[in-house]
Design a protein around this motif. Structure first.
Motif, short mmCIF file in Angstrom:
data_model
loop_
_atom_site.label_atom_id
_atom_site.label_comp_id
_atom_site.label_asym_id
_atom_site.label_seq_id
_atom_site.Cartn_x
_atom_site.Cartn_y
_atom_site.Cartn_z
N SER A 139 0.81 -1.22 0.00
CA SER A 139 0.00 0.00 0.00
C SER A 139 0.84 1.27 0.00
CB SER A 139 -0.95 -0.01 1.20
OG SER A 139 -0.23 0.13 2.41
N ARG A 140 2.15 1.15 0.19
CA ARG A 140 3.02 2.34 0.20
C ARG A 140 3.24 2.90 -1.21
NH1 ARG A 140 7.07 -0.95 3.95
NH2 ARG A 140 6.48 -2.38 2.31
N VAL A 141 2.82 2.17 -2.24
CA VAL A 141 3.04 2.65 -3.61
C VAL A 141 1.90 3.56 -4.08
CG1 VAL A 141 4.45 0.66 -4.22
CG2 VAL A 141 2.00 0.64 -4.73
N ILE A 142 0.84 3.68 -3.29
CA ILE A 142 -0.23 4.61 -3.65
C ILE A 142 -0.46 5.59 -2.50
CG2 ILE A 142 -1.34 3.06 -5.32
CD1 ILE A 142 -3.37 2.30 -3.29
N TYR A 186 -14.91 -13.43 -13.38
CA TYR A 186 -15.32 -14.11 -14.62
C TYR A 186 -15.83 -15.50 -14.27
CZ TYR A 186 -12.39 -10.68 -17.07
OH TYR A 186 -11.82 -9.53 -17.55
N ASP A 187 -16.99 -15.87 -14.83
CA ASP A 187 -17.40 -17.26 -14.68
C ASP A 187 -16.73 -18.08 -15.79
OD1 ASP A 187 -18.97 -17.09 -17.02
OD2 ASP A 187 -20.87 -17.14 -15.95
N LYS A 188 -16.97 -19.38 -15.80
CA LYS A 188 -16.29 -20.25 -16.76
C LYS A 188 -16.82 -20.12 -18.18
CE LYS A 188 -14.41 -23.37 -13.42
NZ LYS A 188 -14.32 -24.71 -12.86
N TYR A 189 -17.84 -19.25 -18.37
CA TYR A 189 -18.34 -18.95 -19.72
C TYR A 189 -17.99 -17.53 -20.12
CZ TYR A 189 -21.13 -23.20 -19.20
OH TYR A 189 -21.54 -24.50 -19.01
N ASP A 190 -17.06 -16.91 -19.39
CA ASP A 190 -16.57 -15.54 -19.63
C ASP A 190 -17.63 -14.47 -19.41
OD1 ASP A 190 -13.90 -16.10 -20.05
OD2 ASP A 190 -14.17 -16.44 -22.20
N THR A 191 -18.66 -14.75 -18.64
CA THR A 191 -19.57 -13.70 -18.20
C THR A 191 -18.86 -12.94 -17.07
OG1 THR A 191 -21.47 -15.08 -18.75
CG2 THR A 191 -21.88 -13.21 -17.29
N VAL A 192 -18.93 -11.62 -17.10
CA VAL A 192 -18.15 -10.80 -16.19
C VAL A 192 -19.05 -10.06 -15.21
CG1 VAL A 192 -16.47 -8.91 -16.04
CG2 VAL A 192 -16.41 -10.48 -17.99
N GLY A 193 -18.63 -9.99 -13.97
CA GLY A 193 -19.27 -9.16 -12.96
C GLY A 193 -18.25 -8.18 -12.41
N LEU A 194 -18.68 -6.98 -12.06
CA LEU A 194 -17.79 -5.96 -11.51
C LEU A 194 -18.37 -5.46 -10.20
CD1 LEU A 194 -15.24 -4.23 -12.00
CD2 LEU A 194 -16.75 -2.54 -13.06
N TYR A 195 -17.55 -5.49 -9.16
CA TYR A 195 -17.98 -5.09 -7.82
C TYR A 195 -16.92 -4.17 -7.22
CZ TYR A 195 -21.27 -8.74 -8.65
OH TYR A 195 -22.26 -9.49 -9.22
N SER A 196 -17.29 -3.46 -6.18
CA SER A 196 -16.33 -2.54 -5.57
C SER A 196 -16.46 -2.55 -4.06
CB SER A 196 -16.54 -1.12 -6.10
OG SER A 196 -17.81 -0.63 -5.72
N SER A 197 -15.38 -2.12 -3.44
CA SER A 197 -15.31 -1.96 -2.00
C SER A 197 -14.37 -0.78 -1.74
CB SER A 197 -14.77 -3.24 -1.35
OG SER A 197 -14.80 -3.13 0.05
N LEU A 198 -14.16 -0.46 -0.48
CA LEU A 198 -13.26 0.64 -0.13
C LEU A 198 -12.17 0.12 0.81
CD1 LEU A 198 -15.90 3.41 0.62
CD2 LEU A 198 -14.48 3.21 -1.42
N VAL A 199 -11.00 0.73 0.70
CA VAL A 199 -9.89 0.42 1.60
C VAL A 199 -9.27 1.74 2.05
CG1 VAL A 199 -8.18 0.14 -0.25
CG2 VAL A 199 -7.83 -1.00 1.92
N ASN A 200 -8.99 1.82 3.35
CA ASN A 200 -8.35 3.01 3.93
C ASN A 200 -6.86 2.75 4.13
OD1 ASN A 200 -10.67 4.71 4.34
ND2 ASN A 200 -11.31 3.23 5.88
N LEU A 201 -6.02 3.68 3.64
CA LEU A 201 -4.57 3.54 3.75
C LEU A 201 -3.98 4.74 4.46
CD1 LEU A 201 -3.81 2.41 0.08
CD2 LEU A 201 -4.28 0.97 2.06
#
Length: 133
Positions: free
Chosen positions: A96-99, A111-126
């Motif tokens: 985390s020191r690089v950001i 990615y599932d095994k048929y290349d269907t994609v999902g995108l999710y997010s979260s937060l991290v405090n540094l």
């Protein structure tokens, strides 16, 4: 047949044409892959309430009825993604020191095994910077 009548996974379909006199053409057999939902992913650690420094492990889980092929993680607003270790149970280690210190969005692309994609997010405090007087 409607797509909603099928379940996730591979299905074999046999098709043929029939004219108004009942004469049938040759059968065509096709295998299709069905993925009715995008794969799911969740960041389990670190929690948003935690302030982190140094090398940290981001861990999580992913699931899909068709199986998980891979999980990728981004800490630069989705400009680049790096492969996480594992699939259904995954982890990603980074320094985390690089950001910059502060709250950052962690994007998880799964990615599932048929290349269907999902995108999710979260937060991290540094916070890697010692206070100064």
């Amino acid at each position: 047949m409607t797509l909603e009548s099928l379940s996730d996974n591979e299905h074999t379909i046999t098709l043929y044409a029939e004219d108004i006199h009942g004469v049938r053409g040759p059968e065509a057999v096709r295998t299709i892959r069905v993925s009715l939902e995008e794969p799911k992913a969740e960041v389990r650690a670190p929690s948003f309430e935690t302030t982190n420094r140094g090398v940290i492990d981001i861990t999580g889980v992913a699931s899909d009825r068709n199986g998980i092929a891979k999980v990728e993680v981004s800490l630069d607003n989705g400009n680049s993604f790096n492969l996480a270790a594992g699939a259904e149970q995954w982890s990603y280690r980074f320094d985390s020191r690089v950001i910059e210190d502060g709250t950052h969005v962690v994007f998880v692309r799964v990615y599932d095994k048929y290349d269907t994609v999902g995108l999710y997010s979260s937060l991290v405090n540094l916070d890697n910077t010692a206070p100064s007087i």
